[in-house]
Scaffold this motif. Structure first.
Motif, PDB file in Angstrom:
ATOM      1  N   HIS A 208       0.716  -1.090  -0.016  1.00  0.00           N
ATOM      2  CA  HIS A 208      -0.192  -0.076   0.095  1.00  0.00           C
ATOM      3  C   HIS A 208       0.912   1.307  -0.018  1.00  0.00           C
ATOM      4  O   HIS A 208       0.259   2.452  -0.006  1.00  0.00           O
ATOM      5  N   PHE A 209       2.183   1.007   0.085  1.00  0.00           N
ATOM      6  CA  PHE A 209       3.050   2.244   0.306  1.00  0.00           C
ATOM      7  C   PHE A 209       3.732   2.554  -1.107  1.00  0.00           C
ATOM      8  O   PHE A 209       4.789   3.237  -1.178  1.00  0.00           O
ATOM      9  N   LYS A 210       3.437   2.060  -2.181  1.00  0.00           N
ATOM     10  CA  LYS A 210       4.034   1.844  -3.374  1.00  0.00           C
ATOM     11  C   LYS A 210       4.120   3.354  -3.957  1.00  0.00           C
ATOM     12  O   LYS A 210       5.166   3.679  -4.784  1.00  0.00           O
ATOM     13  N   GLU A 211       3.359   4.128  -3.639  1.00  0.00           N
ATOM     14  CA  GLU A 211       3.370   5.578  -3.956  1.00  0.00           C
ATOM     15  C   GLU A 211       3.861   6.556  -2.703  1.00  0.00           C
ATOM     16  O   GLU A 211       3.117   7.633  -2.738  1.00  0.00           O
ATOM     17  N   GLY A 212       4.262   5.921  -1.691  1.00  0.00           N
ATOM     18  CA  GLY A 212       4.689   6.882  -0.691  1.00  0.00           C
ATOM     19  C   GLY A 212       3.631   6.553   0.539  1.00  0.00           C
ATOM     20  O   GLY A 212       2.535   6.134   0.205  1.00  0.00           O
ATOM     21  N   PHE A 213       3.916   7.449   1.401  1.00  0.00           N
ATOM     22  CA  PHE A 213       3.198   7.833   2.637  1.00  0.00           C
ATOM     23  C   PHE A 213       1.914   8.476   2.126  1.00  0.00           C
ATOM     24  O   PHE A 213       0.651   8.170   2.676  1.00  0.00           O
ATOM     25  N   ASP A 214       2.019   9.257   1.394  1.00  0.00           N
ATOM     26  CA  ASP A 214       0.882  10.273   0.803  1.00  0.00           C
ATOM     27  C   ASP A 214       0.047   9.280   0.053  1.00  0.00           C
ATOM     28  O   ASP A 214      -1.387   9.521   0.051  1.00  0.00           O
ATOM     29  N   GLY A 215       0.439   8.386  -0.630  1.00  0.00           N
ATOM     30  CA  GLY A 215      -0.301   7.500  -1.437  1.00  0.00           C
ATOM     31  C   GLY A 215      -0.905   6.387  -0.676  1.00  0.00           C
ATOM     32  O   GLY A 215      -2.495   6.344  -0.852  1.00  0.00           O
ATOM     33  N   PHE A 216      -0.651   6.243   0.577  1.00  0.00           N
ATOM     34  CA  PHE A 216      -1.441   5.473   1.378  1.00  0.00           C
ATOM     35  C   PHE A 216      -2.489   6.058   2.402  1.00  0.00           C
ATOM     36  O   PHE A 216      -3.678   5.539   2.362  1.00  0.00           O
ATOM     37  N   LEU A 217      -2.007   7.317   2.519  1.00  0.00           N
ATOM     38  CA  LEU A 217      -3.248   8.215   2.995  1.00  0.00           C
ATOM     39  C   LEU A 217      -4.387   8.423   2.053  1.00  0.00           C
ATOM     40  O   LEU A 217      -5.419   8.539   2.411  1.00  0.00           O
ATOM     41  N   ALA A 218      -3.886   8.535   0.907  1.00  0.00           N
ATOM     42  CA  ALA A 218      -5.192   8.793  -0.211  1.00  0.00           C
ATOM     43  C   ALA A 218      -5.819   7.376  -0.299  1.00  0.00           C
ATOM     44  O   ALA A 218      -7.154   7.579  -0.584  1.00  0.00           O
ATOM     45  N   LYS A 219      -5.457   6.253  -0.171  1.00  0.00           N
ATOM     46  CA  LYS A 219      -6.142   5.169  -0.113  1.00  0.00           C
ATOM     47  C   LYS A 219      -7.013   5.329   0.937  1.00  0.00           C
ATOM     48  O   LYS A 219      -8.453   4.744   0.803  1.00  0.00           O
ATOM     49  N   LEU A 220      -6.637   5.601   2.233  1.00  0.00           N
ATOM     50  CA  LEU A 220      -7.698   5.447   3.352  1.00  0.00           C
ATOM     51  C   LEU A 220      -8.627   6.722   2.902  1.00  0.00           C
ATOM     52  O   LEU A 220      -9.812   6.328   3.353  1.00  0.00           O
ATOM     53  N   ALA A 221      -8.297   7.857   2.508  1.00  0.00           N
ATOM     54  CA  ALA A 221      -9.308   8.876   2.374  1.00  0.00           C
ATOM     55  C   ALA A 221     -10.179   8.537   1.226  1.00  0.00           C
ATOM     56  O   ALA A 221     -11.537   9.149   1.342  1.00  0.00           O
ATOM     57  N   ALA A 222     -10.022   7.780   0.367  1.00  0.00           N
ATOM     58  CA  ALA A 222     -10.796   7.161  -0.695  1.00  0.00           C
ATOM     59  C   ALA A 222     -11.896   6.511  -0.014  1.00  0.00           C
ATOM     60  O   ALA A 222     -13.216   6.358  -0.674  1.00  0.00           O
ATOM     61  N   ILE A 223     -11.932   5.729   1.084  1.00  0.00           N
ATOM     62  CA  ILE A 223     -12.732   4.945   1.726  1.00  0.00           C
ATOM     63  C   ILE A 223     -13.431   6.195   2.629  1.00  0.00           C
ATOM     64  O   ILE A 223     -14.846   6.198   2.590  1.00  0.00           O
ATOM     65  N   ASP A 224     -12.748   6.685   3.356  1.00  0.00           N
ATOM     66  CA  ASP A 224     -13.454   7.670   4.235  1.00  0.00           C
ATOM     67  C   ASP A 224     -12.372   8.959   4.610  1.00  0.00           C
ATOM     68  O   ASP A 224     -11.450   8.455   5.196  1.00  0.00           O
ATOM     69  N   PRO A 225     -12.577  10.208   4.024  1.00  0.00           N
ATOM     70  CA  PRO A 225     -11.748  11.010   4.498  1.00  0.00           C
ATOM     71  C   PRO A 225     -11.076  11.391   5.722  1.00  0.00           C
ATOM     72  O   PRO A 225     -10.149  11.511   6.210  1.00  0.00           O
ATOM     73  N   LEU A 226     -11.913  10.986   6.896  1.00  0.00           N
ATOM     74  CA  LEU A 226     -11.744  11.069   8.229  1.00  0.00           C
ATOM     75  C   LEU A 226     -10.637  10.045   8.694  1.00  0.00           C
ATOM     76  O   LEU A 226      -9.841  10.036   9.711  1.00  0.00           O
ATOM     77  N   LEU A 227     -10.574   8.826   8.006  1.00  0.00           N
ATOM     78  CA  LEU A 227      -9.542   7.721   8.260  1.00  0.00           C
ATOM     79  C   LEU A 227      -8.034   8.229   7.999  1.00  0.00           C
ATOM     80  O   LEU A 227      -7.169   7.775   8.736  1.00  0.00           O
ATOM     81  N   ALA A 228      -7.896   9.244   7.096  1.00  0.00           N
ATOM     82  CA  ALA A 228      -6.533   9.801   6.987  1.00  0.00           C
ATOM     83  C   ALA A 228      -6.260  11.032   7.811  1.00  0.00           C
ATOM     84  O   ALA A 228      -5.247  11.713   7.340  1.00  0.00           O
ATOM     85  N   ARG A 229      -6.993  11.322   8.585  1.00  0.00           N
ATOM     86  CA  ARG A 229      -6.805  12.638   9.380  1.00  0.00           C
ATOM     87  C   ARG A 229      -6.337  12.346  10.806  1.00  0.00           C
ATOM     88  O   ARG A 229      -6.914  11.226  11.298  1.00  0.00           O
ATOM     89  N   PRO A 230      -5.491  13.259  11.535  1.00  0.00           N
ATOM     90  CA  PRO A 230      -4.930  12.728  12.741  1.00  0.00           C
ATOM     91  C   PRO A 230      -6.063  12.905  13.789  1.00  0.00           C
ATOM     92  O   PRO A 230      -5.929  12.292  15.106  1.00  0.00           O
ATOM     93  N   LEU A 231      -7.343  13.592  13.551  1.00  0.00           N
ATOM     94  CA  LEU A 231      -8.480  13.460  14.524  1.00  0.00           C
ATOM     95  C   LEU A 231      -9.681  13.118  13.689  1.00  0.00           C
ATOM     96  O   LEU A 231      -9.950  13.374  12.442  1.00  0.00           O
TER      97      LEU A 231
END
Length: 504
Positions: A208-231
């Protein structure tokens, strides 16, 4: 459902695992002649072995099985809270408290937390108070029993209640005999296996990190934006900075004040071993805490938190992830490590709880009547039978009707205990000539504030269907600390005034 290969291999592996454990138990039992031997052992333990035992005891089924489920539901906020903020407080506190606790403990020859507190403040009633408070730790036992049941039932395709019966009978059964002499070595084996499993789980999502940490966060955000946020304001436990940062650090600082953690240093025979013990335990513990991040991998595998249209509960996230994403060979290794994570802490809890009940409650009550326990080892075994029955009852209830997760039930009890223990340990280590009113007030205030906030539904954090025990505990710790420091300050001012008056 587990594959037939995994089920067969699971039965064989669990049998071998039990055989190895029984070897150490029998070996330890032959050296256990008294309740002191059961509590602290009478063998010369390596600081590295005790350090691994510490890491295994601090890391339980909560860290490896339950907490990743919260991360799967809440996202990055859960990882920040449980894999960064709480460990930050806990590991710093462990270093700060260990040497002082060990120094006092060796002088007063304490076997349990209650004995340490009672001897440090020279008050038997205060010791008895903490002995009874330690019964709150049964909630943690319940969490581990439920976590083990979830994992083993998934691996063996067995009914959860039947699996729970076997787990309770086997683990509580062999803990009636070996005690510390066997536990250090079983914990060491368990910790080594947990290291392997931690690496497997943490590397299982590298794709899941093939596109770096930002790419990993983007995958989480695609499911639910709140999953990629610190709060995550829509979660039950990680809504703002107060819950994610402040409460977790405060709870982490106090969390080491549990008998199966802080008393571990008393197993060391030499002061020169402490640094190696701490280094080993902390390095391994950091790795273990990071396992929470595996919950994010699980969420990417199950975006809707469902399998075949069936919702995955918080407590079932990791067992489901392992069964669905790993081959049966790797899955077997991982599940064995998850089982080790639970058993290692469960052994420590059974040992500390049974010793406390036997020595500090039953033994003290007998002494007050002018009698003594004629066979403490035998009484201790009966106490373990009692603990097994109580643990089974509450574990069954959590299996059939949990409030979001068994972790909420466990945290409410465990957090209350170490909130109360924090002030007596803090002042007992770092302050001299402490009046009894200081630790007693702090210990009582912590319990009143914790349960008052939780059950009184005080503060906005307690208004929802799921209440956060970390909030109640953090506020209880802060309140008891301020109150105790105030009383201590008044005492010191009066003492100074009296000294000056005498000089005049």
């Amino acid at each position: 459902m587990a594959s037939q290969e995994l089920v067969l291999a699971g039965w064989i592996t669990v049998s071998l695992y039990l055989a190895v454990t029984l070897f150490f138990v029998i070996r330890g039992a032959s050296k256990t002649k008294s309740i002191a031997d059961y509590a602290l052992g009478n063998l010369g333990f390596s600081p590295y072995a005790v350090g691994l035992s510490l890491a295994a005891s601090m890391t339980s089924a909560a860290t490896f099985i339950i907490n990743p489920g919260f991360a799967a539901y809440a996202g990055i906020s859960g990882v920040l809270a449980m894999a960064l903020m709480l460990p930050l407080g806990a590991l710093v506190s462990l270093v700060v408290f260990t040497k002082g606790f060990r120094k006092v403990g060796n002088v007063i020859k304490a076997m349990t937390m209650a004995q340490w507190i009672g001897a440090r403040y020279k008050n038997g009633a205060f010791s008895m108070y903490f002995a009874f408070l330690s019964l709150l730790l049964i909630t943690f036992v319940v969490l581990i029993c439920v976590g083990l049941t979830k994992v083993m039932a998934a691996m063996l395709n067995t009914h959860e209640v039947a699996t729970l019966v076997v787990i309770v009978c086997v683990i509580f059964g062999y803990m009636m005999f070996g005690g510390a002499n066997s536990m250090v070595y079983t914990n060491m084996v368990q910790a080594l296996l947990m290291i392997v499993v931690a690496v497997i789980l943490l590397t299982s999502g590298l794709e899941h990190f093939k596109e770096g940490f930002d790419g990993f966060l983007a995958k989480l955000a695609a499911i639910d934006p709140l999953l990629a946020r610190p709060l995550n304001p829509e979660s039950h436990l990680f809504r703002d900075m107060f819950e994610v940062v402040f409460c977790q650090i405060v709870v982490g600082i106090a969390i080491v004040c549990q008998p199966h953690i802080i008393t571990k240093s008393l197993l060391l025979k030499k002061d020169s071993d402490v640094n190696r013990y701490l280094f080993t335990g902390i390095v391994v513990e950091i790795l273990f805490f990071l396992v929470v991040a595996a919950g994010l991998y699980a969420r990417l595998s199950f975006p809707d938190l469902e399998v075949a249209g069936v919702a995955i509960s918080v407590d079932d996230v990791i067992p489901t992830y392992v069964l669905q994403e790993f081959s049966w060979v790797v899955g077997l290794v991982v599940i064995l490590g998850l089982i080790s994570a639970g058993i290692s802490t469960l052994e420590g809890l059974i040992q500390s709880l049974s010793t406390t009940i036997t020595s500090d409650i039953l033994g003290s009550l007998a002494t007050r009547r002018g009698k003594s326990l004629s066979n403490e080892v035998g009484v201790n075994r009966m106490v373990i039978v009692f603990l097994a029955a109580v643990s089974f009852f509450f574990s069954y209830r959590q299996l059939v009707a949990p409030n979001l997760s068994v972790a909420i039930f466990a945290q409410n009890g465990v957090y209350a205990y170490f909130s109360a223990a924090f002030i007596p340990v803090l002042f007992g280590i770092f302050f001299k000539r402490v009046p009894l009113a200081v630790p007693v007030t702090g210990a009582i205030a912590a319990i009143v504030v914790h349960f008052g906030i939780y059950y009184g539904r005080l503060t906005p954090y307690m208004e929802g269907p799921v209440r956060n025990p970390a909030v109640a505990a953090a506020l209880a710790i802060c309140a008891s600390t301020l109150l105790s420091l105030g009383i201590y300050g008044i005492h010191m001012a009066r003492t100074s005034k009296n000294v000056k008056a005498v000089k005049v």
